[in-house]
Enzyme design. Structure first.
Site, mmCIF file in Angstrom:
data_model
loop_
_atom_site.group_PDB
_atom_site.id
_atom_site.type_symbol
_atom_site.label_atom_id
_atom_site.label_comp_id
_atom_site.label_asym_id
_atom_site.label_seq_id
_atom_site.Cartn_x
_atom_site.Cartn_y
_atom_site.Cartn_z
ATOM 1 N N GLY A 153 0.817 -1.208 0.000
ATOM 2 C CA GLY A 153 0.000 0.000 0.000
ATOM 3 C C GLY A 153 0.851 1.259 0.000
ATOM 4 O O GLY A 153 1.808 1.367 0.777
ATOM 5 N N ALA A 154 0.492 2.198 -0.905
ATOM 6 C CA ALA A 154 1.231 3.464 -0.988
ATOM 7 C C ALA A 154 0.336 4.633 -0.592
ATOM 8 O O ALA A 154 0.324 5.680 -1.236
ATOM 9 C CB ALA A 154 1.796 3.658 -2.392
ATOM 10 N N GLY A 155 -0.443 4.428 0.466
ATOM 11 C CA GLY A 155 -1.190 5.540 1.053
ATOM 12 C C GLY A 155 -0.259 6.306 1.984
ATOM 13 O O GLY A 155 0.969 6.162 1.903
ATOM 14 N N TYR A 156 -0.853 7.098 2.889
ATOM 15 C CA TYR A 156 -0.005 7.870 3.817
ATOM 16 C C TYR A 156 0.924 6.949 4.605
ATOM 17 O O TYR A 156 2.097 7.243 4.803
ATOM 18 C CB TYR A 156 -0.878 8.637 4.810
ATOM 19 C CG TYR A 156 -1.753 9.691 4.189
ATOM 20 C CD1 TYR A 156 -1.200 10.783 3.537
ATOM 21 C CD2 TYR A 156 -3.141 9.599 4.252
ATOM 22 C CE1 TYR A 156 -1.997 11.758 2.962
ATOM 23 C CE2 TYR A 156 -3.948 10.562 3.676
ATOM 24 C CZ TYR A 156 -3.382 11.638 3.033
ATOM 25 O OH TYR A 156 -4.158 12.598 2.450
ATOM 26 N N GLN B 194 -2.625 11.916 9.701
ATOM 27 C CA GLN B 194 -1.621 12.282 10.696
ATOM 28 C C GLN B 194 -1.160 11.047 11.502
ATOM 29 O O GLN B 194 0.033 10.805 11.702
ATOM 30 C CB GLN B 194 -2.257 13.318 11.634
ATOM 31 C CG GLN B 194 -1.363 13.879 12.677
ATOM 32 C CD GLN B 194 -2.119 14.694 13.738
ATOM 33 O OE1 GLN B 194 -1.527 15.054 14.739
ATOM 34 N NE2 GLN B 194 -3.377 14.984 13.572
ATOM 35 N N ASN C 158 1.652 -1.568 -4.807
ATOM 36 C CA ASN C 158 0.445 -0.730 -4.807
ATOM 37 C C ASN C 158 -0.390 -1.038 -6.041
ATOM 38 O O ASN C 158 0.140 -1.324 -7.105
ATOM 39 C CB ASN C 158 0.811 0.759 -4.792
ATOM 40 C CG ASN C 158 -0.362 1.623 -4.396
ATOM 41 O OD1 ASN C 158 -0.937 1.457 -3.323
ATOM 42 N ND2 ASN C 158 -0.748 2.547 -5.263
ATOM 43 N N GLU D 209 -17.608 16.945 5.452
ATOM 44 C CA GLU D 209 -16.678 17.630 4.529
ATOM 45 C C GLU D 209 -17.217 17.587 3.094
ATOM 46 O O GLU D 209 -17.064 18.541 2.335
ATOM 47 C CB GLU D 209 -15.289 16.983 4.604
ATOM 48 C CG GLU D 209 -14.550 17.322 5.901
ATOM 49 C CD GLU D 209 -13.041 17.176 5.778
ATOM 50 O OE1 GLU D 209 -12.611 16.139 5.249
ATOM 51 O OE2 GLU D 209 -12.315 18.086 6.201
HETATM 52 P P1 NAD Z 1 -17.527 7.817 10.677
HETATM 53 O O1 NAD Z 1 -17.712 6.440 11.180
HETATM 54 O O2 NAD Z 1 -16.646 8.730 11.410
HETATM 55 O O3 NAD Z 1 -18.947 8.542 10.511
HETATM 56 C C1 NAD Z 1 -20.053 7.864 9.963
HETATM 57 C C2 NAD Z 1 -21.332 8.516 10.424
HETATM 58 O O4 NAD Z 1 -22.396 7.816 9.820
HETATM 59 C C3 NAD Z 1 -21.535 8.455 11.925
HETATM 60 O O5 NAD Z 1 -21.876 9.728 12.402
HETATM 61 C C4 NAD Z 1 -22.669 7.455 12.088
HETATM 62 O O6 NAD Z 1 -23.507 7.737 13.186
HETATM 63 C C5 NAD Z 1 -23.432 7.611 10.781
HETATM 64 N N1 NAD Z 1 -24.188 6.411 10.436
HETATM 65 C C6 NAD Z 1 -23.774 5.128 10.495
HETATM 66 N N2 NAD Z 1 -24.776 4.291 10.164
HETATM 67 C C7 NAD Z 1 -25.851 5.072 9.868
HETATM 68 C C8 NAD Z 1 -27.167 4.801 9.444
HETATM 69 N N3 NAD Z 1 -27.621 3.554 9.249
HETATM 70 N N4 NAD Z 1 -27.998 5.828 9.231
HETATM 71 C C9 NAD Z 1 -27.582 7.107 9.384
HETATM 72 N N5 NAD Z 1 -26.342 7.423 9.802
HETATM 73 C C10 NAD Z 1 -25.471 6.421 10.032
HETATM 74 O O7 NAD Z 1 -17.029 7.618 9.136
HETATM 75 P P2 NAD Z 1 -16.212 8.637 8.223
HETATM 76 O O8 NAD Z 1 -16.763 9.995 8.301
HETATM 77 O O9 NAD Z 1 -16.091 7.982 6.899
HETATM 78 O O10 NAD Z 1 -14.793 8.652 8.906
HETATM 79 C C11 NAD Z 1 -14.089 7.437 9.119
HETATM 80 C C12 NAD Z 1 -12.878 7.718 9.964
HETATM 81 O O11 NAD Z 1 -11.919 8.459 9.198
HETATM 82 C C13 NAD Z 1 -13.188 8.539 11.206
HETATM 83 O O12 NAD Z 1 -12.408 8.077 12.266
HETATM 84 C C14 NAD Z 1 -12.776 9.930 10.803
HETATM 85 O O13 NAD Z 1 -12.397 10.716 11.906
HETATM 86 C C15 NAD Z 1 -11.634 9.675 9.858
HETATM 87 N N6 NAD Z 1 -11.521 10.735 8.859
HETATM 88 C C16 NAD Z 1 -10.587 11.670 9.034
HETATM 89 C C17 NAD Z 1 -10.446 12.680 8.113
HETATM 90 C C18 NAD Z 1 -9.379 13.711 8.307
HETATM 91 O O14 NAD Z 1 -8.722 13.711 9.338
HETATM 92 N N7 NAD Z 1 -9.200 14.619 7.367
HETATM 93 C C19 NAD Z 1 -11.301 12.752 7.002
HETATM 94 C C20 NAD Z 1 -12.273 11.770 6.858
HETATM 95 C C21 NAD Z 1 -12.369 10.769 7.792
#
Ligand code: NAD
Length: 404
Positions: free
Chosen positions: A12-15, A318, A39, A172
């Site tokens: 894998g060549a992610g972060y 990070q 990758n 986002e």
């Molecule tokens: P997440 O698990 O953080 O969020 C998913 C959301 O979907 C939750 O709020 C959950 O309650 C909701 N959900 C789940 N099942 C549901 C349902 N059946 N009906 C309605 N809502 C439902 O997922 P994510 O946003 O993809 O993030 C994944 C991980 O990656 C997290 O830990 C996040 O912090 C991290 N992340 C970090 C960054 C960054 O640092 N730039 C960016 C994106 C994600």
């Protein structure tokens, strides 16, 4: 171990994987080990930028970097192939088109969308997983707009965009859509009021990682820009028309349906028969797979316990890059019979964007940011990530400098 020197294979060549490879090159001489980086594609992509690719606010090429531009192919063997299985008893990795043996393995295969088995989700919803799946979303949205005025029977629901899950990715993404949709409306002569952006969340609040004040700011900012946020609304099914939500099984219709409700580690982990916790591999404090001497698992594939908070660290770029530093140091220690180091996360904060010129963040030991200051900080974070991958040259080529 091969006759000459040990072989370190990074998957894998992610972060996580790319940073491990870079650090190994700094720490080990060519005589000490052979390094192989595997990758699926010949490019790395900034996975924290995918919501922008999916909304169409950046070009997909801005978010990807040719691996051979940042890793010297004369020093690392680059294998562009997809991993299907790891056979740890035979110290062998099975790829789609070949196999590869290892003495030391770093598993950094990243995340996949997790739909928790919700009926119809895999078939009918898009997911933000990689460059191709994200580009497909922006192309699909644009197609819905492009065809709208030439339809014989006008379907207003076709312009709606439904996003399931208001975690980091969902929020986002809708933030970017709030910027993108007015541009598309102008381009295709469509009244902005005809378009709904609806973000549906099961929990009573959005963005659980931020405090109430920042969450309230984010919600208000998105709503002010035309995003409808529906909390306490669990999605029980996805149909070709949209989501079925809540106890009364309301159908919310949309022409574009995107699932951002959660992630899990690469499906290669399960296919390899590894013991998993919530789709990830449990690792010891030195980041080796429990019970294994020569396998490290990092990034979104690993379950790293935060003893202080008594829960796993949430996966971020990070975290992955800091894990990579420790893995490279520990591989070097293993080769020189030195003691291994435990991983300790140095949290520099979190910033979430709400489109190009807005955001929220917690940085420098709980200093809160919102609005343009957070958006500017997010760009600093994104450009720093490029700098760590490929130095100033890469920042100048792919960096984010657009004014608000
Ligand atoms: P997440 O698990 O953080 O969020 C998913 C959301 O979907 C939750 O709020 C959950 O309650 C909701 N959900 C789940 N099942 C549901 C349902 N059946 N009906 C309605 N809502 C439902 O997922 P994510 O946003 O993809 O993030 C994944 C991980 O990656 C997290 O830990 C996040 O912090 C991290 N992340 C970090 C960054 C960054 O640092 N730039 C960016 C994106 C994600």
């Amino acid at each position: 171990m091969s006759l000459n020197k040990p072989k370190i294979v990074v998957l894998g060549a992610g972060y996580a994987g790319l940073t491990t490879t870079k650090r190994l090159l700094q720490k080990l001489s060519p005589e000490q080990a052979e390094i192989v980086l595997v990758n699926k594609h010949n490019y790395h992509y900034e996975s924290t930028w995918l919501h922008e690719v999916a909304a169409g606010t950046i070009n997909p090429n801005q978010a990807r970097v040719m691996i051979s531009d940042v890793i010297n192919p004369n020093k690392v063997r680059l294998v562009y192939d997809a991993v299907t299985k790891i056979n740890k008893d035979e110290q062998r990795v099975v790829l789609e088109n070949s196999e590869i043996e290892y003495d030391y393995l770093v598993v950094a295969l990243g995340f996949e969308s997790n739909d928790f088995g919700i009926k119809g989700m895999a078939e009918h919803a898009f997911a933000i997983e990689d460059i191709d799946s994200s580009r497909l979303i922006s192309e699909h949205i644009e197609y819905q707009f492009a065809k709208y005025n030439s339809q014989e029977n006008v379907d207003d629901d076709s312009l709606n965009i439904l996003v399931g899950g208001a975690g980091f990715t969902g929020i986002e993404f809708v933030g970017e859509l709030a910027d993108r949709i007015p541009e598309l409306c102008k381009k295709y002569d469509i009244d902005r009021n005809k378009v709904s952006i609806i973000n549906v969340e099961a929990a009573p609040s959005i963005l659980p990682m931020f405090d109430k004040e920042l969450v309230a700011y984010a919600k208000q900012s998105l709503e002010d820009r035309g995003v409808e946020i529906r909390i306490g609304a669990p999605i029980s099914e996805c149909t070709p028309e949209g989501f079925i939500v809540g106890d009364d099984k309301e159908l919310i219709k949309a022409g574009t349906v995107v699932w951002t409700g959660g992630v899990k580690g690469s499906s290669v982990l399960g296919a390899s028969g590894f013991e998993l916790t919530k789709g990830k591999v449990n690792v010891d404090s030195d980041l080796r797979m429990q019970g294994e001497e020569n396998i490290f698992v990092i990034g979104d594939c690993s379950w790293v316990w935060n003893k202080k908070a008594d829960r796993p660290y949430p996966p971020t770029g990070q975290l992955a890059m800091q894990e990579a530093d420790v893995v490279a140091a520990n591989l070097s220690a293993l080769l020189t019979n030195q003691p291994l180091t435990d991983f300790v996360f140095n949290d520099k904060g979190t910033v979430a964007s709400l489109g190009m010129s807005d955001g929220i963040g917690n940085v420098f030991d709980d200093y809160k940011l919102q609005g343009k200051a957070a958006a500017a900080m997010k760009k600093v974070v994104d450009n720093r990530s490029l700098f760590l991958m490929g130095g100033t040259k890469l920042v100048l080529k792919k960096g984010k400098f657009r004014p608000f």
